[in-house]
Motif scaffolding. Sequence first.
Motif, PDB file in Angstrom:
ATOM      1  N   HIS A   5       0.827  -1.201   0.000  1.00 20.65           N
ATOM      2  CA  HIS A   5       0.000   0.000   0.000  1.00 20.65           C
ATOM      3  C   HIS A   5       0.870   1.264   0.000  1.00 20.65           C
ATOM      4  CE1 HIS A   5      -3.140   2.846   1.008  1.00 20.65           C
ATOM      5  NE2 HIS A   5      -4.020   1.899   0.717  1.00 20.65           N
ATOM      6  N   PRO A   6       0.534   2.236  -0.843  1.00 18.33           N
ATOM      7  CA  PRO A   6       1.321   3.468  -0.865  1.00 18.33           C
ATOM      8  C   PRO A   6       1.421   4.149   0.504  1.00 18.33           C
ATOM      9  CG  PRO A   6      -0.095   3.386  -2.789  1.00 18.33           C
ATOM     10  CD  PRO A   6      -0.468   2.202  -1.930  1.00 18.33           C
ATOM     11  N   CYS A  25     -10.749   6.666  -2.998  1.00 18.02           N
ATOM     12  CA  CYS A  25      -9.795   6.200  -1.990  1.00 18.02           C
ATOM     13  C   CYS A  25      -9.501   7.329  -1.013  1.00 18.02           C
ATOM     14  CB  CYS A  25      -8.508   5.745  -2.674  1.00 18.02           C
ATOM     15  SG  CYS A  25      -7.212   5.338  -1.494  1.00 18.02           S
ATOM     16  N   HIS A  36      -6.225   9.127  -1.515  1.00 16.99           N
ATOM     17  CA  HIS A  36      -5.808   9.626  -2.828  1.00 16.99           C
ATOM     18  C   HIS A  36      -5.231  11.050  -2.846  1.00 16.99           C
ATOM     19  CE1 HIS A  36      -9.771  11.633  -3.954  1.00 16.99           C
ATOM     20  NE2 HIS A  36      -8.911  12.423  -4.537  1.00 16.99           N
ATOM     21  N   CYS A  51      -1.603  10.489  -2.268  1.00 15.80           N
ATOM     22  CA  CYS A  51      -0.958   9.331  -2.894  1.00 15.80           C
ATOM     23  C   CYS A  51      -0.306   9.716  -4.212  1.00 15.80           C
ATOM     24  CB  CYS A  51      -1.990   8.241  -3.130  1.00 15.80           C
ATOM     25  SG  CYS A  51      -1.287   6.766  -3.874  1.00 15.80           S
ATOM     26  N   PHE A  75       0.689   7.676  -6.380  1.00 12.15           N
ATOM     27  CA  PHE A  75       0.340   6.714  -7.428  1.00 12.15           C
ATOM     28  C   PHE A  75      -1.121   6.848  -7.888  1.00 12.15           C
ATOM     29  CE2 PHE A  75       3.548   4.827  -4.642  1.00 12.15           C
ATOM     30  CZ  PHE A  75       4.551   4.541  -5.560  1.00 12.15           C
ATOM     31  N   ALA A  76      -1.831   7.819  -7.317  1.00 13.12           N
ATOM     32  CA  ALA A  76      -3.270   7.909  -7.586  1.00 13.12           C
ATOM     33  C   ALA A  76      -3.559   8.075  -9.086  1.00 13.12           C
ATOM     34  CB  ALA A  76      -3.856   9.077  -6.808  1.00 13.12           C
ATOM     35  N   CYS A  83      -9.068   6.028  -8.598  1.00 11.93           N
ATOM     36  CA  CYS A  83      -8.880   6.277  -7.164  1.00 11.93           C
ATOM     37  C   CYS A  83      -9.710   7.462  -6.680  1.00 11.93           C
ATOM     38  CB  CYS A  83      -7.415   6.564  -6.871  1.00 11.93           C
ATOM     39  SG  CYS A  83      -6.289   5.313  -7.477  1.00 11.93           S
ATOM     40  N   CYS A 143      -6.248  -1.294  -2.139  1.00  9.06           N
ATOM     41  CA  CYS A 143      -5.657  -0.334  -3.083  1.00  9.06           C
ATOM     42  C   CYS A 143      -5.953  -0.802  -4.496  1.00  9.06           C
ATOM     43  CB  CYS A 143      -4.152  -0.249  -2.847  1.00  9.06           C
ATOM     44  SG  CYS A 143      -3.290   0.731  -4.089  1.00  9.06           S
ATOM     45  N   TRP A 144      -6.342   0.121  -5.366  1.00 11.17           N
ATOM     46  CA  TRP A 144      -6.662  -0.257  -6.748  1.00 11.17           C
ATOM     47  C   TRP A 144      -5.452  -0.748  -7.518  1.00 11.17           C
ATOM     48  CZ3 TRP A 144     -11.202  -1.605  -7.002  1.00 11.17           C
ATOM     49  CH2 TRP A 144     -12.286  -0.850  -6.557  1.00 11.17           C
ATOM     50  N   LEU A 145      -4.256  -0.419  -7.063  1.00  7.49           N
ATOM     51  CA  LEU A 145      -3.061  -0.930  -7.745  1.00  7.49           C
ATOM     52  C   LEU A 145      -2.918  -2.438  -7.558  1.00  7.49           C
ATOM     53  CD1 LEU A 145      -0.311   1.641  -6.689  1.00  7.49           C
ATOM     54  CD2 LEU A 145      -1.377   1.432  -8.948  1.00  7.49           C
TER      55      LEU A 145
HETATM   56 FE1  SF4 Z   1      -3.157   5.358  -4.049  1.00  7.65          FE
HETATM   57 FE2  SF4 Z   1      -5.161   4.689  -5.644  1.00  7.65          FE
HETATM   58 FE3  SF4 Z   1      -4.066   2.850  -4.108  1.00  7.65          FE
HETATM   59 FE4  SF4 Z   1      -5.557   4.779  -3.053  1.00  7.65          FE
HETATM   60  S1  SF4 Z   1      -6.227   3.176  -4.448  1.00  7.65           S
HETATM   61  S2  SF4 Z   1      -3.616   4.066  -2.307  1.00  7.65           S
HETATM   62  S3  SF4 Z   1      -5.001   6.508  -4.346  1.00  7.65           S
HETATM   63  S4  SF4 Z   1      -3.076   3.968  -5.786  1.00  7.65           S
END
Ligand code: SF4
Length: 319
Positions: free
Chosen positions: A249-250, A285, A288, A291, A293-294, A298, A315-317
């Motif tokens: 997780h970021p 999220c 976001h 983040c 990586f958003a 997100c 996390c969507w990643l």
């Molecule tokens: Fe970051 Fe998106 Fe994961 Fe949330 S879902 S932590 S915004 S990459």
Amino acid sequence: TTTILEIKNLTTSFATPTGVIKAVDNASLDLGQGETLAIVGESGCGKTVLSLSVMGLIPDPPGRITSGQVIYQGQDLVQFSKKQLQKIRGNQLSMIFQEPMTSLNPVFKIGDQIGETLRLHKNLDKNDARQAAIDALKLVGIPNPHKRVDNFPHELSGGMRQRVMIAMALACSPEILIADEPTTALDVTIQAQILRLLDEMKHRMNGSLMLITHDLGVVARVASRVAVMYAGQLVECANIIEIFKDPLHPYTKGLLASVPKLGSRAELTPIPGNVPALGNLPRGCRFHPRCKFAFDRCKEQEPIIQNKDDRQIRCWLHS
Ligand code: SF4
């Protein structure tokens, strides 16, 4: 490992002037027998509310467990009456608080305070309780326990008071010990000693420890598994090695980047921004806005927590 405590879909809400907020939002988490589970996150992430919920110590009003279960020995603690909770609290289930000065009573001798717990739960008479209190002080490494037993809290140093708190929490040999930021108020050397002591005590009692902290550095020394919370939700849960070697997780990555590494001169990089107010959560999220990586999704859709191998991640990643 056998599960000793099972938190299932737990939501704890608070009434505020601007509406009801969920300080813990649908959290599910297991504590294994003999395990040290760390709950990590910045302040305002819900980790203290989670532990108070388990202990049945949410101030009502304004707070309340609005759904979910806390299963211990086949029973749901959420359904327990005040009286039933009092019976297990301090006995099978014990908690150490952040600031001993606020949880130790300044007008009673420390021996009497430890003894009180023992008299309440173990039916000891005054003399036996005093002797047990001396033994407990000795166990947590307080020098001259025979003398110290008659001290008042203000006569002790911060580190000593924290040891007294531990002695008190462990007096009845609880199966589960919850320690909320037990070392925050102490200097670094004492911090390390207290952590070592907690770890040693856990082994000695064959109990389980839930360690609440904002500091992932603290966790590395004692925890076997880590649950990371953000804005009231669990966002990642994995064993300690995975968390440090391969955080997914970021937010976990961000927390790790802000832990000082021994012998490294690399700049610490704090996570930009702040934990959002629970009454004013961002769409999608919750992390976001902070983040790096958003991406589009997100900002629109809230990720759900998913199992991935033997870990959990929101996390969507990683879905
Ligand atoms: Fe970051 Fe998106 Fe994961 Fe949330 S879902 S932590 S915004 S990459």
